[in-house]
Every structure is written in C-alpha cells, then in structure tokens.
Design a protein around this motif. Structure first.
Motif, PDB file in Angstrom:
ATOM      1  N   MET A  86       0.675  -1.118  -0.006  1.00  0.00           N
ATOM      2  CA  MET A  86       0.091   0.097   0.057  1.00  0.00           C
ATOM      3  C   MET A  86       0.188   1.382  -0.072  1.00  0.00           C
ATOM      4  SD  MET A  86      -3.753  -0.720   0.406  1.00  0.00           S
ATOM      5  CE  MET A  86      -3.508  -2.255  -1.064  1.00  0.00           C
ATOM      6  N   PRO A  87       0.428   1.925  -0.509  1.00  0.00           N
ATOM      7  CA  PRO A  87       1.216   3.252  -0.687  1.00  0.00           C
ATOM      8  C   PRO A  87       1.322   4.099   0.659  1.00  0.00           C
ATOM      9  CG  PRO A  87      -0.736   3.560  -2.009  1.00  0.00           C
ATOM     10  CD  PRO A  87      -0.744   2.566  -1.470  1.00  0.00           C
ATOM     11  N   GLY A  88       2.550   4.108   1.125  1.00  0.00           N
ATOM     12  CA  GLY A  88       3.420   4.486   2.395  1.00  0.00           C
ATOM     13  C   GLY A  88       3.938   3.787   3.254  1.00  0.00           C
ATOM     14  N   ASP A  89       3.298   2.571   2.359  1.00  0.00           N
ATOM     15  CA  ASP A  89       3.754   1.681   4.330  1.00  0.00           C
ATOM     16  C   ASP A  89       5.313   1.129   3.852  1.00  0.00           C
ATOM     17  OD1 ASP A  89       4.090  -0.656   1.429  1.00  0.00           O
ATOM     18  OD2 ASP A  89       2.328  -1.544   2.187  1.00  0.00           O
ATOM     19  N   ALA A  90       5.755   0.209   4.643  1.00  0.00           N
ATOM     20  CA  ALA A  90       7.242  -0.220   4.643  1.00  0.00           C
ATOM     21  C   ALA A  90       7.754  -0.572   3.013  1.00  0.00           C
ATOM     22  CB  ALA A  90       7.255  -1.114   6.115  1.00  0.00           C
ATOM     23  N   GLU A  91       7.109  -1.483   3.203  1.00  0.00           N
ATOM     24  CA  GLU A  91       7.850  -1.307   1.299  1.00  0.00           C
ATOM     25  C   GLU A  91       7.527  -1.248   0.703  1.00  0.00           C
ATOM     26  OE1 GLU A  91       4.827  -3.354   3.632  1.00  0.00           O
ATOM     27  OE2 GLU A  91       6.492  -5.333   4.069  1.00  0.00           O
ATOM     28  N   CYS A  92       7.311   0.272   0.414  1.00  0.00           N
ATOM     29  CA  CYS A  92       6.778   1.428  -0.863  1.00  0.00           C
ATOM     30  C   CYS A  92       7.679   2.230  -0.712  1.00  0.00           C
ATOM     31  CB  CYS A  92       5.345   2.239  -0.151  1.00  0.00           C
ATOM     32  SG  CYS A  92       4.901   3.448  -0.993  1.00  0.00           S
ATOM     33  N   THR A  93       7.727   2.278   0.945  1.00  0.00           N
ATOM     34  CA  THR A  93       8.892   3.265   1.568  1.00  0.00           C
ATOM     35  C   THR A  93      10.263   2.662   0.528  1.00  0.00           C
ATOM     36  OG1 THR A  93       7.385   4.361   3.128  1.00  0.00           O
ATOM     37  CG2 THR A  93      10.096   4.366   3.624  1.00  0.00           C
ATOM     38  N   MET A  94      10.718   1.270   1.094  1.00  0.00           N
ATOM     39  CA  MET A  94      12.006   0.815   0.692  1.00  0.00           C
ATOM     40  C   MET A  94      11.847   1.089  -0.512  1.00  0.00           C
ATOM     41  SD  MET A  94      13.334  -2.693   2.733  1.00  0.00           S
ATOM     42  CE  MET A  94      11.688  -3.390   1.512  1.00  0.00           C
ATOM     43  N   ALA A  95      10.675   0.718  -1.592  1.00  0.00           N
ATOM     44  CA  ALA A  95      10.947   0.885  -2.874  1.00  0.00           C
ATOM     45  C   ALA A  95      11.154   2.081  -3.453  1.00  0.00           C
ATOM     46  CB  ALA A  95       9.662  -0.619  -3.533  1.00  0.00           C
ATOM     47  N   ARG A  96      10.751   3.335  -3.087  1.00  0.00           N
ATOM     48  CA  ARG A  96      10.770   4.283  -3.088  1.00  0.00           C
ATOM     49  C   ARG A  96      12.215   4.980  -3.083  1.00  0.00           C
ATOM     50  NH1 ARG A  96       6.687   7.302  -5.341  1.00  0.00           N
ATOM     51  NH2 ARG A  96       6.711   8.659  -4.491  1.00  0.00           N
ATOM     52  N   ARG A  97      12.094   4.625  -2.529  1.00  0.00           N
ATOM     53  CA  ARG A  97      13.562   4.790  -1.978  1.00  0.00           C
ATOM     54  C   ARG A  97      14.950   4.350  -3.013  1.00  0.00           C
ATOM     55  NH1 ARG A  97      13.592   4.853   4.409  1.00  0.00           N
ATOM     56  NH2 ARG A  97      13.324   7.329   4.881  1.00  0.00           N
ATOM     57  N   LYS A  98      14.743   3.436  -3.216  1.00  0.00           N
ATOM     58  CA  LYS A  98      15.954   2.519  -3.973  1.00  0.00           C
ATOM     59  C   LYS A  98      16.047   2.746  -5.451  1.00  0.00           C
ATOM     60  CE  LYS A  98      16.513  -1.291  -7.089  1.00  0.00           C
ATOM     61  NZ  LYS A  98      16.481  -2.785  -7.298  1.00  0.00           N
ATOM     62  N   PHE A  99      14.735   3.932  -6.050  1.00  0.00           N
ATOM     63  CA  PHE A  99      14.368   4.722  -7.132  1.00  0.00           C
ATOM     64  C   PHE A  99      14.461   6.224  -6.956  1.00  0.00           C
ATOM     65  CE2 PHE A  99      13.025   0.241  -8.123  1.00  0.00           C
ATOM     66  CZ  PHE A  99      13.299   0.074  -9.269  1.00  0.00           C
ATOM     67  N   GLY A 100      15.010   6.525  -6.253  1.00  0.00           N
ATOM     68  CA  GLY A 100      15.284   7.963  -5.444  1.00  0.00           C
ATOM     69  C   GLY A 100      13.803   8.829  -5.850  1.00  0.00           C
ATOM     70  N   LEU A 101      12.720   8.178  -5.745  1.00  0.00           N
ATOM     71  CA  LEU A 101      11.376   8.649  -5.244  1.00  0.00           C
ATOM     72  C   LEU A 101      11.269   9.126  -4.186  1.00  0.00           C
ATOM     73  CD1 LEU A 101       9.702   6.097  -7.277  1.00  0.00           C
ATOM     74  CD2 LEU A 101      10.441   8.275  -8.113  1.00  0.00           C
ATOM     75  N   PRO A 102      10.218  10.003  -3.969  1.00  0.00           N
ATOM     76  CA  PRO A 102      10.376  11.066  -2.369  1.00  0.00           C
ATOM     77  C   PRO A 102       9.387   9.904  -1.067  1.00  0.00           C
ATOM     78  CG  PRO A 102       8.592  11.768  -3.727  1.00  0.00           C
ATOM     79  CD  PRO A 102       9.803  10.803  -4.345  1.00  0.00           C
ATOM     80  N   VAL A 103       9.305  10.016  -0.464  1.00  0.00           N
ATOM     81  CA  VAL A 103       8.696   8.967   0.677  1.00  0.00           C
ATOM     82  C   VAL A 103       7.336   8.999   0.606  1.00  0.00           C
ATOM     83  CG1 VAL A 103       8.670   7.993   2.804  1.00  0.00           C
ATOM     84  CG2 VAL A 103      10.796   8.224   2.288  1.00  0.00           C
ATOM     85  N   ILE A 104       5.969   8.760   0.825  1.00  0.00           N
ATOM     86  CA  ILE A 104       4.895   8.593   0.931  1.00  0.00           C
ATOM     87  C   ILE A 104       4.554   9.289   2.478  1.00  0.00           C
ATOM     88  CG2 ILE A 104       2.790   8.576   0.484  1.00  0.00           C
ATOM     89  CD1 ILE A 104       3.726   6.940  -1.445  1.00  0.00           C
TER      90      ILE A 104
END
Length: 109
Positions: A86-104
C-alpha cells in the motif's frame, strides 16, 4: 522535491511502480489457490513456479516507466503480495527509496 513533500495519493501507484521493480524475490506467490495461479499467463511466471518472472529486478507484468507512469499488465489477477503493498507502507517506502522517489507521508486520522 524532498522526501517529506506532500504527494497526491489518488494516482500514486500509476505514477510510481517502484514496488514492481524493487526485487525479483518480491513478486512471489504465497496464498494463491491453484485456480488463481492458473489465471496468470504462464509466460509471466518464473521457472520455479514460485512467483512472477522478472527482467532483472523488474516484474515482467509491469508496463511503463518507474516513477513516471506505470500499470500492471495483469492487475485483476496479480498475486497477493502485490495486492497488499500500500502507498506509504514499509515496503512502498523501501522500494521508492531504491528509485530515488520521495517517501509517501500518510496523514493519520
């Protein structure tokens, strides 16, 4: 945009896709029934029959460019692990960081 900038959640996943490109070990099968697994095109299932086939770390069902515009090619029959991210959960945050995307940041009620 820094990591804490507000993000419109209404179209978030379709403009992200980071979770679908994070790791070839992520799009795995877990609690799907044989009937549910049979709905996933065989060409998109890995050799071990344990999850989705990936090209590098990217799920082969992912369409589009991560961080720009994405969609799942099998959205209606995607594995449970894909349904639970889900947007903003721990897995989302980890994945977004890998791609340099802002944390939700999800506002709590």
């Amino acid at each position: 945009m820094d990591e804490t900038s507000a993000i419109d959640l209404s179209s978030l996943c379709q403009s992200c896709g980071a979770c679908c490109g994070y790791s070839q070990n992520w799009p795995r099968f877990s609690i799907e029934s044989d009937e549910e697994l049979a709905l996933i095109p065989e060409a998109l299932v890995n050799e071990r029959q344990s999850g989705m086939r990936c090209e590098g770390d990217r799920c082969s069902a992912l369409r589009g460019e991560i961080g720009k515009e994405t969609a799942c090619g099998i959205y209606e029959v995607r594995p449970e692990v894909c349904r639970t991210c889900m947007p903003g959960d721990a897995e989302c945050t980890m994945a977004r960081r890998k791609f340099g995307l802002p944390v939700i940041e999800i506002a709590s009620a």
